[in-house]
Design an enzyme around this catalytic site. Sequence first.
Site, mmCIF file in Angstrom:
data_model
loop_
_atom_site.group_PDB
_atom_site.id
_atom_site.type_symbol
_atom_site.label_atom_id
_atom_site.label_comp_id
_atom_site.label_asym_id
_atom_site.label_seq_id
_atom_site.Cartn_x
_atom_site.Cartn_y
_atom_site.Cartn_z
ATOM 1 N N LYS A 24 23.248 89.216 36.332
ATOM 2 C CA LYS A 24 24.691 89.315 36.066
ATOM 3 C C LYS A 24 25.300 90.505 36.826
ATOM 4 C CE LYS A 24 24.538 89.336 31.537
ATOM 5 N NZ LYS A 24 23.451 88.549 30.933
ATOM 6 N N LEU A 91 11.870 100.305 41.283
ATOM 7 C CA LEU A 91 10.935 99.792 40.271
ATOM 8 C C LEU A 91 9.649 99.300 40.904
ATOM 9 C CD1 LEU A 91 13.756 97.780 38.538
ATOM 10 C CD2 LEU A 91 12.376 99.448 37.291
ATOM 11 N N ALA A 94 6.147 93.515 40.932
ATOM 12 C CA ALA A 94 5.124 92.684 40.274
ATOM 13 C C ALA A 94 4.982 91.410 41.106
ATOM 14 C CB ALA A 94 5.582 92.349 38.857
ATOM 15 N N ASP A 139 14.500 93.192 23.502
ATOM 16 C CA ASP A 139 14.818 92.002 24.312
ATOM 17 C C ASP A 139 13.565 91.411 24.942
ATOM 18 O OD1 ASP A 139 17.050 91.282 27.134
ATOM 19 O OD2 ASP A 139 16.400 90.071 25.406
ATOM 20 N N ASP A 157 12.830 95.575 32.016
ATOM 21 C CA ASP A 157 14.217 95.478 31.552
ATOM 22 C C ASP A 157 14.453 96.108 30.184
ATOM 23 O OD1 ASP A 157 16.785 92.931 31.919
ATOM 24 O OD2 ASP A 157 16.833 94.970 31.120
HETATM 25 CL CL1 LIG Z 1 20.362 93.173 38.207
HETATM 26 C C1 LIG Z 1 19.084 92.024 37.990
HETATM 27 C C2 LIG Z 1 18.878 91.082 38.983
HETATM 28 C C3 LIG Z 1 17.862 90.142 38.819
HETATM 29 C C4 LIG Z 1 17.087 90.148 37.656
HETATM 30 C C5 LIG Z 1 15.991 89.121 37.463
HETATM 31 N N1 LIG Z 1 14.659 89.528 37.992
HETATM 32 C C6 LIG Z 1 14.099 90.691 37.300
HETATM 33 C C7 LIG Z 1 12.674 90.970 37.777
HETATM 34 N N2 LIG Z 1 12.668 91.193 39.242
HETATM 35 C C8 LIG Z 1 11.440 91.745 39.700
HETATM 36 C C9 LIG Z 1 11.104 93.081 39.460
HETATM 37 BR BR1 LIG Z 1 12.350 94.196 38.583
HETATM 38 C C10 LIG Z 1 9.901 93.597 39.861
HETATM 39 N N3 LIG Z 1 8.982 92.828 40.508
HETATM 40 C C11 LIG Z 1 9.283 91.541 40.750
HETATM 41 N N4 LIG Z 1 8.537 90.574 41.385
HETATM 42 C C12 LIG Z 1 9.301 89.470 41.391
HETATM 43 C C13 LIG Z 1 8.896 88.241 42.012
HETATM 44 C C14 LIG Z 1 7.677 88.166 42.683
HETATM 45 C C15 LIG Z 1 7.300 86.975 43.332
HETATM 46 C C16 LIG Z 1 8.149 85.872 43.294
HETATM 47 C C17 LIG Z 1 7.751 84.619 44.057
HETATM 48 N N5 LIG Z 1 7.090 83.665 43.203
HETATM 49 C C18 LIG Z 1 5.924 84.246 42.507
HETATM 50 C C19 LIG Z 1 5.168 83.167 41.755
HETATM 51 O O1 LIG Z 1 4.796 82.118 42.638
HETATM 52 C C20 LIG Z 1 5.940 81.494 43.229
HETATM 53 C C21 LIG Z 1 6.700 82.506 44.043
HETATM 54 C C22 LIG Z 1 9.338 85.921 42.605
HETATM 55 C C23 LIG Z 1 9.724 87.125 41.968
HETATM 56 N N6 LIG Z 1 10.489 89.672 40.778
HETATM 57 C C24 LIG Z 1 10.479 90.958 40.369
HETATM 58 C C25 LIG Z 1 13.265 90.088 39.966
HETATM 59 C C26 LIG Z 1 14.680 89.771 39.434
HETATM 60 C C27 LIG Z 1 17.287 91.097 36.673
HETATM 61 C C28 LIG Z 1 18.297 92.051 36.829
#
Ligand SMILES: Clc1ccc(CN2CCN(c3c(Br)cnc4[nH]c(-c5ccc(CN6CCOCC6)cc5)nc34)CC2)cc1
Length: 286
Positions: A24, A91, A94, A139, A157
């Site tokens: 968001k 951060l 992962a 959450d 988060d």
């Molecule tokens: Cl402001 C905001 C914007 C987006 C979000 C939603 N997610 C929160 C978590 N985010 C990640 C964070 Br923080 C730290 N490490 C991550 N690693 C990944 C990630 C890693 C690998 C993938 C690719 N997939 C992995 C699994 O197999 C299919 C391909 C997709 C996402 N996302 C995050 C990604 C975004 C939360 C807050």
Amino acid sequence: MQAKEETCWSLDDFDVGRPLGKGKFGNVFISREKKTKRIIALKVLFKSQLLQLGVSHQLKREIEIQYHLRHPNILTLYGYFHDDKRVFVILDYASRGELFNVLQAQQGHKVSEVIAARFVRQLANALKYCHSKGVIHRDIKPENLLLDSKLNLKLADFGWSVVADHSKRHTLCGTMDYLAPEMVSNQPHDFNVDIWAIGILLFEMLVGFAPFANQTGDKLIARIKECKIYIPSTVSDGAASLINAIIKKEPSERLPLNDIMAHPWIKEMQENEEVEVQKFLVTLTK
Ligand SMILES: Clc1ccc(CN2CCN(c3c(Br)cnc4[nH]c(-c5ccc(CN6CCOCC6)cc5)nc34)CC2)cc1
């Protein structure tokens, strides 16, 4: 990368890569810290959005709380910086992404009892550490649980978390499926709201959907307050007994974290966990 005290980071310290997901208030990009070549996740939030949506205090709390938590099952927040338009949060990356997407990719949106027990144990471990520091996450849901390359769970988060105090927070937050009865009836709530969410998570990982899913609004609130869940016979007696010991309307009756981690079913599933983890990792797309 060591979170050096009072380091002044700037965007020049990073090569920013593809977006990992959109939220968001902004986006998260895979990035590399130039000096150490360390891969990190860079959360970019727009100040205008934060002010417009009145969530600046939430971001401040997320940074303050998560920055001081250091645990193998909690996503590390290394630091933050800002320019005139944006706030940047550094951060842990992962590599296996959100548990939510991993579950979605599974047959029936569920995992084996061994894998589910591993995630419950690691989440209970992370929450034991948080609660020992007076932090309630509030959450817990598959979108906020990330997985690293070794299939270790990382709690992320902390935007809705609070440092518990006697005034017992009353703000309603998070999505409804995981909310404990005392939260949906806006009663004072404490650490036990996180315990409730472990029970909901275990149900969802073994059944493929949350116990109160497909309900909406007042019906959903009524179902949560009624606190009756139906556990299909496909779920083992051990897992069912743990779910029933956690999903209790009275917060103080919910199984404490130490007893969750020591539960006979959790211990039984741990016996051949390593083999199951390797098999599960092979099934995940690269
Ligand atoms: Cl402001 C905001 C914007 C987006 C979000 C939603 N997610 C929160 C978590 N985010 C990640 C964070 Br923080 C730290 N490490 C991550 N690693 C990944 C990630 C890693 C690998 C993938 C690719 N997939 C992995 C699994 O197999 C299919 C391909 C997709 C996402 N996302 C995050 C990604 C975004 C939360 C807050």
